[in-house]
Design a protein around this motif. Structure first.
Motif, PDB file in Angstrom:
ATOM      1  N   THR A  78       0.886  -1.375  -0.088  1.00 11.41           N
ATOM      2  CA  THR A  78       0.086  -0.055  -0.015  1.00 11.41           C
ATOM      3  C   THR A  78       0.836   1.371   0.048  1.00 11.41           C
ATOM      4  O   THR A  78       0.427   2.367  -0.363  1.00 11.41           O
ATOM      5  CB  THR A  78      -0.933   0.011   1.313  1.00 11.41           C
ATOM      6  OG1 THR A  78      -0.379  -0.245   2.328  1.00 11.41           O
ATOM      7  CG2 THR A  78      -2.030  -1.151   1.164  1.00 11.41           C
ATOM      8  N   ALA A 114       5.348   1.340  -9.046  1.00 10.90           N
ATOM      9  CA  ALA A 114       4.225   1.934  -8.057  1.00 10.90           C
ATOM     10  C   ALA A 114       3.053   2.277  -8.863  1.00 10.90           C
ATOM     11  O   ALA A 114       1.999   1.960  -8.884  1.00 10.90           O
ATOM     12  CB  ALA A 114       4.609   2.989  -7.097  1.00 10.90           C
ATOM     13  N   VAL A 119      -0.265   2.185  -5.555  1.00 15.92           N
ATOM     14  CA  VAL A 119      -0.089   2.297  -4.291  1.00 15.92           C
ATOM     15  C   VAL A 119      -0.702   3.375  -3.745  1.00 15.92           C
ATOM     16  O   VAL A 119      -1.222   4.664  -4.572  1.00 15.92           O
ATOM     17  CB  VAL A 119       1.375   2.661  -3.715  1.00 15.92           C
ATOM     18  CG1 VAL A 119       2.407   1.524  -4.311  1.00 15.92           C
ATOM     19  CG2 VAL A 119       2.064   3.718  -4.535  1.00 15.92           C
TER      20      VAL A 119
END
Ligand SMILES: NC(=O)c1ccc[n+]([C@@H]2O[C@H](COP(=O)([O-])OP(=O)(O)OC[C@H]3O[C@@H](n4cnc5c(N)ncnc54)[C@H](O)[C@@H]3O)[C@@H](O)[C@H]2O)c1
Length: 344
Positions: A78, A114, A119
């Motif tokens: 995350t 990412a 994310v």
């Protein structure tokens, strides 16, 4: 909601301290460390969390997309935080090219991963050195980046990649620019652990120039809480200064650590300045923007310095193998040999 943080450079000085800090303060979260274990990376820095089921270590280089994408495929990350860097100014002056792999290309690879996998936040850890030096006053985030060494130029390059990603692809980037950091687990080539470990061996402390360079010192725990604040409360696309508010000359800091260790000042050996013109005289940061998010440093400089010195005194088993390693001794000989001669 529990989170999974990927901490690139997590076996280095600040990265490892951040991993410890996060796991202590966020019992629900998982933390993964990705690190190439260069000379500065040390699995021993992660020993306190190694057997924690919420922690996992991935060896590998950030500029290797196979490694980075491989982790994203098996983990639901995350938050991605990038601490990985070739982080030493003096080494960057000896070799101004190879650092680009990590400090620029590596950042681009992480950003790309990412973007592809998604994310919630990408936090890029940068440095006050991207601003260059300042005569009076303090740098603000809106000031131009005017790096003066290959290291800080590489860090500025990494920031530019992050900034462009934010604009071109809306990658949720936040940047922090921290000041001179000290504390446990710092590789003993940077001023404080270099001098502490040398003083403990009654060796000379080679102090550049007159030692009048001014640095804004911050205890590593405060740097970590600053990064955590920017991660959780910072606005996407913004940069945040993380300064300790402790301006000291290198000579003052050296005298202080000798006093704590009860060692004589005659150990100080002023030497010519190998960095020459590239040695920034003063850095200072205005951290009001991060203060407005509720962060402030919690550690008094003198108490934190004493705590740090005590840590090195009590952890000889951590630093002794490093300072006796061939690579470390070769670096000291190459860099300080001309000044220290027999005292090396
Ligand atoms: N130390 C300071 O005073 C300070 C101040 C401000 C900002 N910073 C920044 O904070 C970050 C961490 O600094 P530090 O002092 O902990 O550095 P460090 O040198 O102790 O740690 C860097 C870590 O990155 C790893 N690494 C290097 N290249 C890699 C690669 N290609 N792939 C994966 N891992 C790699 C190393 O193995 C090491 O564990 C850096 O980005 C630095 O620019 C440091």
């Amino acid at each position: 909601m529990s989170r999974t943080l990927l901490v690139a450079g997590g076996a280095g000085f600040i990265g490892a301290n951040f991993v410890h800090y996060w796991l202590e303060n966020h019992p629900e979260d998982r933390v993964l460390a990705l690190d190439a274990l260069t000379y500065a990376g040390n699995p021993a820095n992660l020993l306190p969390v190694w057997n924690d089921p919420r922690f996992r270590f991935y060896p590998g280089r950030i500029e290797d997309p196979t490694v980075v994408n491989g982790i994203f495929r098996v983990e639901k990350i995350t938050h991605l935080l990038n601490f990985a860097a070739e982080s030493h100014n003096d080494r960057s002056l000896l070799d101004p090219v190879s650092l680009i792999n990590t400090n620029v290309t590596g950042v681009a690879v992480l950003l790309e991963a990412a973007r592809q996998h998604g994310v919630e936040r990408f936090l890029h850890v940068s440095t006050d050195e991207v601003y260059g030096e300042i005569g009076a006053g303090a740098f603000r985030e809106s000031d131009p980046l005017e790096p003066r060494t290959p290291y800080s130029a590489g860090k500025a390059g990494g920031e530019m990649m992050a900034r462009a990603h934010r604009i071109a692809y809306q990658t949720p980037v936040v940047i922090t620019r921290g000041s001179n950091t000290f504390g446990p687990y710092q590789y003993p080539e940077k001023l404080l652990p270099f001098f502490i470990t040398r003083a403990l061996q009654n060796r000379k402390l080679p102090l550049y120039g007159s030692g009048q360079q001014v640095r804004d010192w911050i205890f590593v725990r405060d740097h970590c809480t600053g990064i955590a604040t920017a991660l959780e409360r910072g606005a996407t696309g913004e940069a945040y200064n993380v300064g300790g508010g402790n301006e000291r000359t290198n000579l003052e800091v050296t005298r202080r650590l000798l006093a704590i260790l009860q060692k004589p000042e005659t150990l100080i050996q002023p030497i010519g300045d190998p960095r020459g013109e590239a040695h920034d005289r003063r850095y200072a940061l205005d951290s009001a923007k991060l203060h407005a998010l509720g962060w402030k440093p919690a550690h008094d400089f003198d108490a934190a310095l004493e705590r740090t010195v005590r840590w090195y005194v009590e952890h000889e088993s951590w630093w002794r193998p490093i300072v006796e390693s061939e690579g470390y001794r070769a670096f000291v000989a190459r860099y300080y040999g001309p000044y220290l001669g027999e005292e090396l």
